[in-house]
Design an enzyme around this catalytic site. Sequence first.
Site, PDB file in Angstrom:
ATOM      1  N   LYS A  70       0.827  -1.478   0.204  1.00  0.00           N
ATOM      2  CA  LYS A  70       0.001   0.014  -0.162  1.00  0.00           C
ATOM      3  C   LYS A  70       0.888   1.215  -0.046  1.00  0.00           C
ATOM      4  O   LYS A  70       0.675   2.388  -0.791  1.00  0.00           O
ATOM      5  CB  LYS A  70      -0.901   0.091   1.089  1.00  0.00           C
ATOM      6  CG  LYS A  70      -1.700  -1.072   1.381  1.00  0.00           C
ATOM      7  CD  LYS A  70      -2.800  -0.711   2.580  1.00  0.00           C
ATOM      8  CE  LYS A  70      -2.296  -0.671   4.069  1.00  0.00           C
ATOM      9  NZ  LYS A  70      -1.526  -1.757   4.534  1.00  0.00           N
TER      10      LYS A  70
ATOM     11  N   ARG B 225      -8.666   1.696   9.730  1.00  0.00           N
ATOM     12  CA  ARG B 225      -8.477   0.421  10.048  1.00  0.00           C
ATOM     13  C   ARG B 225      -9.597  -0.033  11.002  1.00  0.00           C
ATOM     14  O   ARG B 225      -9.494  -1.639  11.413  1.00  0.00           O
ATOM     15  CB  ARG B 225      -7.236   0.488  11.070  1.00  0.00           C
ATOM     16  CG  ARG B 225      -6.006   0.108  10.127  1.00  0.00           C
ATOM     17  CD  ARG B 225      -4.842   0.380  10.877  1.00  0.00           C
ATOM     18  NE  ARG B 225      -3.562  -0.430  10.628  1.00  0.00           N
ATOM     19  CZ  ARG B 225      -2.403   0.011  10.036  1.00  0.00           C
ATOM     20  NH1 ARG B 225      -2.404   1.321   9.612  1.00  0.00           N
ATOM     21  NH2 ARG B 225      -1.220  -0.605  10.137  1.00  0.00           N
TER      22      ARG B 225
ATOM     23  N   ARG C 288      11.672  -6.185   4.807  1.00  0.00           N
ATOM     24  CA  ARG C 288      11.692  -4.569   4.307  1.00  0.00           C
ATOM     25  C   ARG C 288      12.576  -3.780   5.161  1.00  0.00           C
ATOM     26  O   ARG C 288      12.985  -4.044   6.293  1.00  0.00           O
ATOM     27  CB  ARG C 288      10.250  -4.268   4.818  1.00  0.00           C
ATOM     28  CG  ARG C 288       9.617  -2.985   4.794  1.00  0.00           C
ATOM     29  CD  ARG C 288       8.338  -2.660   4.860  1.00  0.00           C
ATOM     30  NE  ARG C 288       7.643  -2.872   5.599  1.00  0.00           N
ATOM     31  CZ  ARG C 288       6.221  -2.849   6.093  1.00  0.00           C
ATOM     32  NH1 ARG C 288       5.419  -2.564   4.763  1.00  0.00           N
ATOM     33  NH2 ARG C 288       5.636  -3.064   7.265  1.00  0.00           N
TER      34      ARG C 288
ATOM     35  N   ARG D 296      12.225  -2.026  10.291  1.00  0.00           N
ATOM     36  CA  ARG D 296      11.332  -1.302  11.222  1.00  0.00           C
ATOM     37  C   ARG D 296      11.085  -1.810  12.442  1.00  0.00           C
ATOM     38  O   ARG D 296      11.159  -3.357  12.452  1.00  0.00           O
ATOM     39  CB  ARG D 296       9.889  -1.237  10.483  1.00  0.00           C
ATOM     40  CG  ARG D 296       9.828  -0.050   9.840  1.00  0.00           C
ATOM     41  CD  ARG D 296       8.332   0.154   8.893  1.00  0.00           C
ATOM     42  NE  ARG D 296       7.106  -0.327   9.488  1.00  0.00           N
ATOM     43  CZ  ARG D 296       5.982  -0.179   9.133  1.00  0.00           C
ATOM     44  NH1 ARG D 296       5.633   0.135   8.068  1.00  0.00           N
ATOM     45  NH2 ARG D 296       5.050  -0.461  10.014  1.00  0.00           N
TER      46      ARG D 296
ATOM     47  N   ARG E 112       0.249  -8.241  13.981  1.00  0.00           N
ATOM     48  CA  ARG E 112      -0.308  -7.175  13.091  1.00  0.00           C
ATOM     49  C   ARG E 112      -1.190  -7.660  12.271  1.00  0.00           C
ATOM     50  O   ARG E 112      -2.313  -7.413  11.669  1.00  0.00           O
ATOM     51  CB  ARG E 112       0.737  -6.177  12.483  1.00  0.00           C
ATOM     52  CG  ARG E 112       1.485  -5.531  13.461  1.00  0.00           C
ATOM     53  CD  ARG E 112       2.815  -4.880  12.853  1.00  0.00           C
ATOM     54  NE  ARG E 112       2.345  -4.023  11.506  1.00  0.00           N
ATOM     55  CZ  ARG E 112       3.390  -3.980  10.847  1.00  0.00           C
ATOM     56  NH1 ARG E 112       4.531  -4.428  10.726  1.00  0.00           N
ATOM     57  NH2 ARG E 112       3.265  -2.883   9.681  1.00  0.00           N
TER      58      ARG E 112
END
Length: 244
Positions: free
Chosen positions: A15, A90, A127, A167, A178
């Site tokens: 996204k 969300r 990532r 991260r 998550r």
Amino acid sequence: MALNLVMLGPPGAGKGTQAERFAREHGIPKVSTGDILREAVHSESELGRQVKAVMERGELVGDDLMIGIVRERLSRPDAMAGFVLDGFPRTAAQAQALDEITASRGPVICVEIQVPDEELVRRVRGRRVCDDCGANADAFEHKPGALPDLCQNTERCRSIGPSWVARSDDSESVVRERLKVYWRDTRPMIEYYSSRPTFRSIDGLQTPEQVREALVSAAASALGMPASQLQSMTKKLDGEAQAS
Ligand code: AMP
């Protein structure tokens, strides 16, 4: 007509990368609630202190706080010609608040990027973000295993040396949390949107370029126009905003 786009989908679906590019190409701001919160944590602001621990656990920050942040950001002049929302809404309460905030702004396009969980865990593990400014390495279109030496986002990033890091909420256990939160709190909310004529779903397993093309086609079809018309629409709006 403004170009209002909401990107939906699980963490790691792409996204942020797609939102960034779509926003740049159409001259509208990308509003990423995750980026806003990470920036607050990084600068050790009052907001950052409030949300740090929640984010590190992979849980959701409270609705009232998030709605207030988005209401304020979307009220700024640069968001009047449109926006790309990434990471919000969300929850059902956030979705209802967004309807209210955008009630007089024309249609809101909602595009869900679908990616299976195991692929998400694999992607998020690799990532990297810039330790200094928080920019996503994907935004610089690196190939896996070939990150640029430096983040090029700000003068400071260009000068300080390599600073790509994972991260803090991308560890495997936090990512699984998550995803659990996503399926429990966020995915049901997509049902709220899915019956609308401006809702589209796209396959996030395609290459980033194919996802980009699918996103542009989805946004255009949601507005009932050819893809080529989207670009000219925002250019025209931009001109109108500058003239006024
Ligand atoms: P993201 O970068 O979108 O994955 O967001 C990172 C983290 O920020 C999430 O795991 C949440 O802790 C928090 N966050 C971001 N957006 C929201 C939101 N709309 N509602 C609640 N928490 C959020």
